[in-house]
Each structure stands twice: as C-alpha cells, then as structure tokens.
Write a protein that holds these residues in place. Structure first.
Motif, PDB file in Angstrom:
ATOM      1  N   ASP B  60       0.831  -1.203   0.000  1.00 52.37           N
ATOM      2  CA  ASP B  60       0.000   0.000   0.000  1.00 52.37           C
ATOM      3  C   ASP B  60       0.868   1.256   0.000  1.00 52.37           C
ATOM      4  OD1 ASP B  60      -2.423  -1.417   0.115  1.00 52.37           O
ATOM      5  OD2 ASP B  60      -2.064  -1.813   2.242  1.00 52.37           O
ATOM      6  N   GLY B  61       2.108   1.099   0.414  1.00 54.41           N
ATOM      7  CA  GLY B  61       3.002   2.244   0.401  1.00 54.41           C
ATOM      8  C   GLY B  61       4.443   1.782   0.325  1.00 54.41           C
ATOM      9  N   GLY B  62       5.337   2.685  -0.057  1.00 53.26           N
ATOM     10  CA  GLY B  62       6.750   2.345  -0.122  1.00 53.26           C
ATOM     11  C   GLY B  62       7.169   1.925  -1.508  1.00 53.26           C
ATOM     12  N   GLU B  63       8.480   1.787  -1.699  1.00 48.59           N
ATOM     13  CA  GLU B  63       8.957   1.370  -3.008  1.00 48.59           C
ATOM     14  C   GLU B  63      10.128   0.416  -2.885  1.00 48.59           C
ATOM     15  OE1 GLU B  63      10.684   5.758  -2.782  1.00 48.59           O
ATOM     16  OE2 GLU B  63       8.766   5.158  -3.614  1.00 48.59           O
ATOM     17  N   MET B  64      10.362  -0.279  -3.993  1.00 53.83           N
ATOM     18  CA  MET B  64      11.460  -1.245  -4.016  1.00 53.83           C
ATOM     19  C   MET B  64      12.347  -0.936  -5.214  1.00 53.83           C
ATOM     20  SD  MET B  64       9.466  -4.767  -3.120  1.00 53.83           S
ATOM     21  CE  MET B  64       8.012  -4.661  -4.144  1.00 53.83           C
ATOM     22  N   TYR B  65      13.642  -1.133  -5.015  1.00 58.48           N
ATOM     23  CA  TYR B  65      14.597  -0.954  -6.100  1.00 58.48           C
ATOM     24  C   TYR B  65      15.407  -2.227  -6.272  1.00 58.48           C
ATOM     25  CZ  TYR B  65      13.553   3.959  -5.576  1.00 58.48           C
ATOM     26  OH  TYR B  65      12.905   5.149  -5.500  1.00 58.48           O
ATOM     27  N   LEU B  66      15.587  -2.622  -7.525  1.00 60.06           N
ATOM     28  CA  LEU B  66      16.422  -3.778  -7.815  1.00 60.06           C
ATOM     29  C   LEU B  66      17.467  -3.305  -8.812  1.00 60.06           C
ATOM     30  CD1 LEU B  66      16.829  -6.855  -7.507  1.00 60.06           C
ATOM     31  CD2 LEU B  66      15.365  -7.149  -9.492  1.00 60.06           C
ATOM     32  N   ASP B  67      18.733  -3.380  -8.402  1.00 60.89           N
ATOM     33  CA  ASP B  67      19.814  -2.958  -9.284  1.00 60.89           C
ATOM     34  C   ASP B  67      19.640  -1.497  -9.718  1.00 60.89           C
ATOM     35  OD1 ASP B  67      22.051  -4.256  -9.841  1.00 60.89           O
ATOM     36  OD2 ASP B  67      21.324  -5.303 -11.629  1.00 60.89           O
ATOM     37  N   GLY B  68      19.163  -0.657  -8.805  1.00 61.32           N
ATOM     38  CA  GLY B  68      19.033   0.757  -9.110  1.00 61.32           C
ATOM     39  C   GLY B  68      17.765   1.145  -9.846  1.00 61.32           C
ATOM     40  N   ARG B  69      16.984   0.137 -10.252  1.00 60.14           N
ATOM     41  CA  ARG B  69      15.739   0.467 -10.954  1.00 60.14           C
ATOM     42  C   ARG B  69      14.543   0.153 -10.078  1.00 60.14           C
ATOM     43  NH1 ARG B  69      17.053  -2.779 -15.768  1.00 60.14           N
ATOM     44  NH2 ARG B  69      18.970  -1.837 -16.497  1.00 60.14           N
ATOM     45  N   ILE B  70      13.474   0.907 -10.326  1.00 53.36           N
ATOM     46  CA  ILE B  70      12.231   0.636  -9.601  1.00 53.36           C
ATOM     47  C   ILE B  70      11.796  -0.795  -9.897  1.00 53.36           C
ATOM     48  CG2 ILE B  70       9.747   1.116  -9.683  1.00 53.36           C
ATOM     49  CD1 ILE B  70      10.693   3.289  -8.220  1.00 53.36           C
ATOM     50  N   TYR B  71      11.393  -1.467  -8.851  1.00 54.43           N
ATOM     51  CA  TYR B  71      10.992  -2.870  -8.997  1.00 54.43           C
ATOM     52  C   TYR B  71       9.588  -3.020  -8.427  1.00 54.43           C
ATOM     53  CZ  TYR B  71      10.827  -7.756  -7.404  1.00 54.43           C
ATOM     54  OH  TYR B  71      10.454  -9.044  -7.133  1.00 54.43           O
ATOM     55  N   ALA B  72       8.642  -3.373  -9.279  1.00 53.77           N
ATOM     56  CA  ALA B  72       7.254  -3.509  -8.818  1.00 53.77           C
ATOM     57  C   ALA B  72       6.626  -4.717  -9.505  1.00 53.77           C
ATOM     58  CB  ALA B  72       6.465  -2.241  -9.115  1.00 53.77           C
ATOM     59  N   PRO B  73       6.912  -5.897  -9.002  1.00 51.58           N
ATOM     60  CA  PRO B  73       6.428  -7.105  -9.676  1.00 51.58           C
ATOM     61  C   PRO B  73       4.920  -7.267  -9.512  1.00 51.58           C
ATOM     62  CG  PRO B  73       7.372  -7.684  -7.585  1.00 51.58           C
ATOM     63  CD  PRO B  73       7.592  -6.203  -7.749  1.00 51.58           C
ATOM     64  N   THR B  74       4.304  -7.950 -10.471  1.00 50.17           N
ATOM     65  CA  THR B  74       2.862  -8.170 -10.389  1.00 50.17           C
ATOM     66  C   THR B  74       2.523  -9.611 -10.046  1.00 50.17           C
ATOM     67  OG1 THR B  74       2.875  -8.529 -12.764  1.00 50.17           O
ATOM     68  CG2 THR B  74       2.294  -6.326 -12.003  1.00 50.17           C
ATOM     69  N   GLY B  75       3.532 -10.461  -9.928  1.00 48.33           N
ATOM     70  CA  GLY B  75       3.278 -11.848  -9.564  1.00 48.33           C
ATOM     71  C   GLY B  75       4.580 -12.602  -9.462  1.00 48.33           C
ATOM     72  N   PRO B  76       4.541 -13.801  -8.875  1.00 44.14           N
ATOM     73  CA  PRO B  76       5.765 -14.572  -8.667  1.00 44.14           C
ATOM     74  C   PRO B  76       6.555 -14.798  -9.962  1.00 44.14           C
ATOM     75  CG  PRO B  76       3.929 -15.580  -7.525  1.00 44.14           C
ATOM     76  CD  PRO B  76       3.361 -14.467  -8.337  1.00 44.14           C
ATOM     77  N   HIS B  77       5.817 -15.011 -11.036  1.00 42.10           N
ATOM     78  CA  HIS B  77       6.496 -15.295 -12.287  1.00 42.10           C
ATOM     79  C   HIS B  77       7.242 -14.058 -12.784  1.00 42.10           C
ATOM     80  CE1 HIS B  77       7.350 -17.769 -15.665  1.00 42.10           C
ATOM     81  NE2 HIS B  77       6.834 -16.918 -16.518  1.00 42.10           N
ATOM     82  N   GLN B  78       6.591 -12.913 -12.689  1.00 36.92           N
ATOM     83  CA  GLN B  78       7.228 -11.669 -13.119  1.00 36.92           C
ATOM     84  C   GLN B  78       8.432 -11.365 -12.227  1.00 36.92           C
ATOM     85  OE1 GLN B  78       4.089 -12.182 -12.756  1.00 36.92           O
ATOM     86  NE2 GLN B  78       3.090 -11.630 -14.674  1.00 36.92           N
ATOM     87  N   ALA B  79       8.268 -11.639 -10.927  1.00 39.04           N
ATOM     88  CA  ALA B  79       9.374 -11.396 -10.005  1.00 39.04           C
ATOM     89  C   ALA B  79      10.583 -12.227 -10.413  1.00 39.04           C
ATOM     90  CB  ALA B  79       8.950 -11.739  -8.580  1.00 39.04           C
ATOM     91  N   ARG B  80      10.315 -13.479 -10.774  1.00 40.68           N
ATOM     92  CA  ARG B  80      11.400 -14.368 -11.158  1.00 40.68           C
ATOM     93  C   ARG B  80      12.079 -13.849 -12.419  1.00 40.68           C
ATOM     94  NH1 ARG B  80      10.477 -20.803 -11.580  1.00 40.68           N
ATOM     95  NH2 ARG B  80       9.970 -20.439 -13.745  1.00 40.68           N
ATOM     96  N   GLN B  81      11.265 -13.340 -13.358  1.00 37.91           N
ATOM     97  CA  GLN B  81      11.850 -12.816 -14.580  1.00 37.91           C
ATOM     98  C   GLN B  81      12.666 -11.558 -14.318  1.00 37.91           C
ATOM     99  OE1 GLN B  81       8.371 -12.630 -17.057  1.00 37.91           O
ATOM    100  NE2 GLN B  81       8.976 -14.483 -18.173  1.00 37.91           N
TER     101      GLN B  81
END
Lengths: 348, 497
Positions: B60-81
């Motif tokens: 509901d709030g906050g953000e995530m960064y992966l390797d310097g880029r915004i990371y906002a996965p929509t599901g386990p599969h997308q996260a894995r990709q």
C-alpha cells in the motif's frame, strides 16, 4: 570447494534402467501373457486355434478402437489431474448429433465435423466449469454427464435417430468392420488388413504420444497433474491449461462418437451410459494415476486392447458375460496393485 | 536510509489487510555477495514482506529498487523474470516429473511449442554444476530424490532464470543435518557468485553460521538490523520478542518419583535396536541424536504405532497390548513431529482435534454432548493460551505454535501420564517455545512423565532431568543432564558402532 556427492540409490544403473523399462512395458507384457494364456486354453479346449487367428485379431482390434480413441482423451485429462465422467454420454451425444445431421440431409463430412465439434464443445464446457467454478472435476463432470445425456435425448426426441441406410456412406461401415473389403492393404503393401478405423486409432495414439513427449503443452499437462501449485508458481496459465486439456479430451470423445455411429448406424442417446468407466479403466490399467501426473499413451492403448482381448477370450472359451466382468474387474485391481508395489519399491 | 551499494532495497513498505496493518514502514536491503538473515517470530510479517517482494501482494506504500531500478512485480512469475527468485519452505516441485523438467518448468526452451530437450539438458547440467552437484542426473524423476536433493532442484530452477536475489524461506525446516551442510555449501557458492541472498529462519545458530547481516521484524516493523558479528544472541532474541528475555528456558521445580515406564530391549523393523530405558514419575527424559538416529522410531515403538519386533514395555507393572489404543488406555500420549501430515487433522476444528482421542468423555451410547465438549475445549484453550477465534476454528488457520499447543492439549486431555514429545518446538517462535518449556516443567511437577526428543541441544540441556543419546538406532548413553555438555552429546551422537 569440494563437496561430497548426495546419496543416491544404491542400485546399479543397469538394474534401475531395467526396472524403469519394466514399468513402461509392464502392461504390454501382461497383455502378451494374457493373449498367450487364452490362446493355450482355447487350443486345449477346441483342439484348434480359434482365438489366435488373424480374423479374431481383426475383430478384437475393431472392438477396441473406439475405446482406445476415447481413452486417449481420458489419458490427457487424468494425467492433468482431472477426471471426465461425462465422456460416455458426451460420446453418445456426438454420435446422436452425427445421426441427426445425416437424417436431416446434411452431407456426411459436415455431419462428422458437427459430431467432432460437439465432442470438443462438451470438453470445453467441462474445462470452463472446472476452471471458473473451481469445483472438483469429479462433481462437475458428474453433472455434465447427465446434462449431455439430456441434451442427446432432447435432440433425438427420446428415441434413437436412424438415418435412412441409403444416406449412410459405406466409409462408415468399412471404418469398423471386422472383415474389411477389398483387401487393398494386404495386396499392395503386405500389411495386415484391419478396418481403417483401427489405423486411425493408432495414428491418433502416435500423435498424442508425440505431443505429450515433445511439446511444451505436453509437459505442462504432466506438471499440472503432478502439482498444480507449482505449475501456477512457475507462471503456467492454469485455468487456460485446464480448458485446453478438457477440450482436447472432448476432441477424442467426438471422434470416438463417430466410431459409435459407424458401429450402430444410428444415434442412440443412451448408448454411452457407463462407457466412461471403461475409458478410465483403460488409463488405469495402463499405469495412469488418478491423482494425476502419471499415465502414458502406450499404457492406455494396451489397457483398452487388454479389455477387448479378455472379453473375446472369455467368449471363445464359452464363459458367460458375468465371468468376463469379474475377470476385467480383477485385472483392474491387479494392475493398480502392481503399480503400487513398483512405487513402493522405488521409494526404498 | 538509502543504501547506494544495495542490490535490492525496500523502503517504507506498508501493507494493510482491512484494519490490520501487517507491515509498517519496513526497510530492508541486500548487497551483492551478501547473505541477509530476516528474523522474526511467527506473525511478525516476514511472509507478508516476502509476498510483497515476490509480487504476490501489492504494497500500500513504499517502493522497491532492484539494481538501481524501480521494482514492482505483479506476480511470482514476473518477479522471477525480473531477477528475484523464491525458494519456499514447502518445496514446489512436480514430483512425477524429472529433474530437468522441473528445473525448466515455466521457462522451457522451445521453438513453436516443440521442446528443445538437448539445450534444456545442457542448461540444467550447467545449473547443477554451479550448485556443486553435477552428480544429480537431469532425467531422474524427482520423486526418487531425497528432500535435500529436491531442494537443489528447486534452487537450480531459480538459477536458470538468472536471478540477482534469491530468497530462502526457512529452507532447513525439513532437512536432515547432513542436507543442511550441503545447503550451506550451496548458499556459500551462490554468495561468492555475487548474488544477494535473503535467508529466513528461526534458528539463530544457523543464521550465525550462514549470514553476514540481519534484519529483525516485529509486529510488521523493522526493529533492528546490523552485522551479525557485532551482535550477541540475547540481543537479537530481545529484538524479536520485544521484551527482555532473561529466561529463554523457564523451568519449574520438580522431583522425579517412582518408576512408571520400563522399556526392555525394544527393537523395531530397522530402528530402534535393542533399546532399554526407565522413566520415573515427574521426570523429563531427553533424547538427543542426529536425524535418522531412530529417535522418532523409538517413540513410535513405545506408542505401538510402528511394529515392535522384540522387547517388552511395562507401564508400572502392567504390560499393555501393542496397539495405540491400548497404549493410550495405559496412559501414554504421543505428540507427533509431523503436525501437518499426522499430528493434526488440519481441516478439522480445534475442538475436534483436541478431543479426538478422548471423545468417550462426552459420549453416551455413541451420542456426543457437544455443549459439554465445547466448554471443556474452551477451558483447555485458556489453560494453554491457544490463540484462536473459537473452538470451531479450523486448525490449519492457526500459527505453527498454536497448532502445536492443540496437539499437546489433546494428549493432556486424553489424560496421558507419560507424554512422548517428538520435536515439539520445531518451527515455533521463541515466545511459544518458552511457554512449552514452562508447561513441560509444570507437567513434571504434577507427577507426569515426559520423553522429549529434540535436535536442539540447548533446550534439552535446559529442560531435562536426564538426557540419552541415540545413534544408529541404539540408545548409547543416558546420564543426568548435569553430566552432559553439548560437545559430549554431539560426540556421542556421531560415534559409530
């Protein structure tokens, strides 16, 4: 960094491979034994071979073919962790649709297409219901079983549709006749001459085996039946897969419906009642697991032939129909027990 | 607190479920080539946080960064990709499929739907080699592998997707100690390959061995993080439970009395082998040993769940028949190590589970007095502080600790005098563990006897009156707890024939 290897089975590779082969070919070996047994018993009783004859093989093959085709559909469904109790009445519905189209003056090709499409549609409906309602397939198909029966009866006005014999092309008869004529295959190619429906069943089996073994779809079918959560986690579209699986199963049911019409030359809505159990039995005898994830085309084909062989063999020996039922029932239990023993052997 | 060197960072993550705030402003970061331990009691929000990370929940709030880029996965599969792979506690494998098929599941190499099996095999072989286990054969069906090897398959699957971060969620909970060693070697390899690793575990000793840094979650907030080297165990535990735990192992004074159980030369199918032991009233006997040493089998033989080949068992002077029903009547009770599979009927309610072995208290001519039963169940829930909405709540909805309390309550409810506890604190948060130790002490003080099987030596040494060590099916040595040290127990446990 050096690491100790993980403990693996202590059995030598050769033994493991042998056991693995026995697992795959087990049903086939049992079938050969049964054929040999009936052959010998028949020879002793009659003093001459009636069972082990070319003609009897043709009869058995023709009887087994529709079961093989429908059981192929059931194989996919069962491997994917489902069950299709509606296969029997859906088959009769397809046959009835075929008869209705012929009866109303449509061309045979169009009629066949309608029958096969009907099969696909019944499967599609099963798949959509299983996916959308999230009700277990056993219940869904228990319901659609009756729905398809009712639909066929409605279409046939609660009787049997008998298209005029003149309107039924001879190709239907030659599809399932135990005495194909002319014997063109033998004369031109030297292959034993079975009705073309038998060859069609084998071709379909081959196609399905290839699809299951060499395509992404095939692998997903196994994955779905083995562990649905895992399939979902790995990004497989589970609802779509289920719809595809049941629709493909329905395709085979539709084709089997064509066989049924060819055999009866009529569309009888009631003629499929109880047949689904025969298809399930074929899959199970062939090593399929009702919990999903396991099953093979070769096994299913073997299972279907086995039931025809037993029926025919019992008839030749003069055993009455009740005995046949008891024998087939015992074979089903024995097949599953053998499979369990094999599984336990592995887990040690 | 932006960590520029972080491979993955989560900032101000907040997640609400209705009125409850599951996560509040959570901060977390992992660098490349580092193992971060995520610690917290059950219900602290670890799994919710990981679900946010894997895309199963949207924050509901906050953000995530992966390797310097915004990371906002929509599901386990997308996260894995995107490069975040999860290794779950419950292994997610299709058991009927082969190693290669499982590794490639959902990421098949194909052309127009036709599999390229040779290239798949090569990828799988490469992944297994990276893990240091090239001896696993790609074509082996997974159901023929040990649990440890299965976990490798799961890790290999994650590796094929070329992850940047791998999350291990309680990876050792179902492993033997041997497999745990393998897993640690694998994790060390992944770390030196430059991956970021998040390691979730209850076991502080484990975390100490494998992790570089830690973050502690409590009530959905980050309450502390730092380098493990600079932090003491007590400090971390205090962060986890949110109060000073001056006593991780509360004890209750008790004195053993007359002998109640005697086992003479008992042997099962494979193990135990020729085990004899004595147990007195009000005594807690600990059984230590490696996984596979035959401790569970010993309890199962005493409870007659497994066939007994030889030997004799007496309760007081009475020889009960060898079936669980007779053993229950003789006053024995077993709490299984396998809560999910055997210990509890997960789908059924607390009331049903709690009274299953003692329904005769509420039945007359087969009819159940449900009102009376519910009242009794409420009493037990209060006594053992089982946190649940109502007696008719399904057991599977409870936390591990509360489930374990239900299992223990059942044994007490059936009126057992000799309680067999098989790994009762496994997978349970620190707070509930302490409650269970205190309860054990109270039971002993009431004159009940306990056999306590555990792989966690500190609890054995803290709670038991005597400790016996098993190895290869035999009970090697039983001595008063004061005569044992952890080292001595380990030496005895790994000693051969």
């Amino acid at each position: 960094m050096s690491e100790a290897p993980l403990p693996q089975s202590s059995r030598p590779v050769a033994t493991r491979r042998l056991i693995s082969w026995l697992g795959t070919l087990g049903p086939l070996l049992v079938l050969l034994c049964i054929i040999a047994l009936f052959g010998e018993a028949d020879h002793l009783k009659q003093g001459k071979d009636v069972f082990l004859t070319y003609q009897n093989a043709r009869t058995i093959a023709v009887q087994a073919s529709p079961v093989i085709v429908a059981a192929l559909g059931m194989t996919i469904v069962i491997i994917a962790g489902g069950i299709d109790l509606a296969a029997g009445t859906a088959l009769a519905l397809s046959a009835t649709v075929l008869a209705w189209f012929l009866n109303n003056g449509y061309s045979p090709l169009l009629s066949i297409a309608a029958a096969i499409l009907t099969g696909c549609l019944t499967g599609f409906i099963n798949g959509v219901l299983v996916s959308a309602l999230r009700v277990v397939p056993f219940i869904v198909t228990l319901g659609t079983m009756t729905i398809y029966l009712g639909t066929a009866k409605y279409l046939a006005n609660e009787t049997t549709i008998r298209p005029p014999l003149a309107d039924i092309p001879t190709a239907f008869d030659s599809m399932v006749t135990p005495r194909p004529d002319p014997e063109w295959l033998v004369e031109t190619l030297g292959i034993p001459n079975f009705a073309w429906g038998v060859w069609l069943a084998l071709v379909l089996a081959g196609l399905l085996a290839v699809v299951l073994r060499y395509t992404v779809f095939g692998r997903y079918v196994f994955a779905l039946g083995s562990n649905e959560q895992t399939a979902r986690l790995c990004g497989i579209n589970v609802p779509l897969m289920k719809i595809a699986v049941y629709t493909l199963g329905g395709l085979f049911v539709g084709i089997a419906g064509t066989y049924q019409f060819a055999r009866l030359s009529s569309g009888n809505p009631m003629s499929g009642i109880g047949m689904e159990l025969k298809f399930i039995a074929a899959v199970v005898i062939g090593g399929g697991s009702l919990t999903g994830g396991r099953g093979s085309v070769l096994g299913t084909v073997t299972g279907a032939i086995m039931m025809s062989v037993i029926a025919s063999g019992c008839t030749q020996l003069g055993w009455r129909n009740p005995i046949q039922d008891i024998v087939i029932g015992a074979i089903i239990i024995a097949a599953v027990t053998l499979d369990q023993v094999r599984q336990r052997f592995w887990s040690n | 607190m932006t960590d520029r060197s972080a491979l993955l960072s989560m900032h101000g993550i907040t997640k609400r479920f209705g009125a409850t705030r599951a996560l509040v402003d959570v901060e977390l970061s992992v660098r490349a080539g580092e193992v971060l331990a995520l610690i917290g009691e059950n219900g602290a929000g670890k799994s919710t946080l990981m679900k946010v990370l894997s895309g199963a929940h949207r924050p509901d709030g906050g953000e995530m960064y992966l390797d310097g880029r915004i990371y906002a996965p929509t599901g386990p599969h997308q996260a894995r990709q995107a490069g975040v792979a999860m290794i779950y506690q419950e292994l997610n494998l299709a058991l009927d499929l082969s190693v290669a098929e499982n590794v490639m599941l959902g990421q098949e190499i194909h052309r127009g739907g036709w599999l390229r099996q040779k290239r798949e095999q090569a990828q799988v072989t490469a992944a297994l080699a990276t893990l240091g286990h090239p001896e696993l054969r790609p074509e082996t069906p997974v159901n023929r592998l040990s649990v440890g090897a299965r976990q490798l398959v799961e890790i290999a699957r994650a590796l094929v997707a070329r992850p940047k971060v791998i999350v291990f969620d309680e990876p050792t909970s179902s492993l033997t100690s041997h497999d745990v060693e393998h897993l640690f070697q694998v994790i060390a390899r992944l770390r030196s390959a430059g991956l970021g690793i998040i390691y979730i575990s209850h076991f502080l000793e484990e975390i100490r061995r494998i992790a570089d840094r830690y973050s502690v979650l409590r009530d959905g907030r980050t309450v502390g993080s730092g380098r493990l080297r600079d932090t003491g165990e007590a400090e971390i535990v205090a962060l986890m439970v949110g109060r000073d735990v001056n006593d991780l192992f509360p004890t209750v004074a008790h004195t053993p009395g007359k002998e109640i159980l005697s086992v003479d030369g008992i042997s099962g199918v494979k193990s135990p082998r020729d085990v004899s032991l004595r147990l007195r009233r009000g005594e807690i006997l600990g059984i230590a040993g490696l996984v596979g040493a035959g401790r569970t089998e010993l309890l199962r033989c005493i409870f007659a769940l497994d066939p007994v080949r030889r030997g004799e068992l007496r309760v007081a002077s009475y020889c009960p028949r060898a079936n669980p029903r007779a053993r229950i009547r003789a006053g024995l009770g077993l709490v299984s190590e396998d809560r999910k599979g055997e210990g509890l009927a997960q789908e059924r309610s607390i009331a049903d589970n709690l009274t299953l072995s003692g329904l005769s208290h509420y039945s007359r001519a087969g009819w159940l007095a449900l009102g009376r039963r519910e009242k009794a169940v409420r009493d037990w829930m209060q006594q053992l502080e089982i946190k649940a909405a109502a007696p008719d709540q399904a057991v599977k909805e409870l936390s591990g600790g509360n489930q374990q309390k239900v299992a223990i309550a059942r044994v007490l409810h059936q009126g057992a005098d000799i309680v067999l506890l098989d790994e009762p604190t496994r997978g349970i948060d620190v707070g509930t563990k302490a409650e269970i130790y205190r309860r054990m002490g109270q039971l002993a003080a009431e004159g009940k006897s306990i056999i306590f099987v555990s792989s966690y030596l500190p609890e054995l040494l803290a709670v038991c009156d005597r400790v016996g060590v098993m190895s290869r099916g035999r009970l090697r040595e039983v001595k008063p707890t004061s005569a044992w040290t952890e080292e001595a127990i380990m030496a005895c446990a790994i000693g051969g024939d």
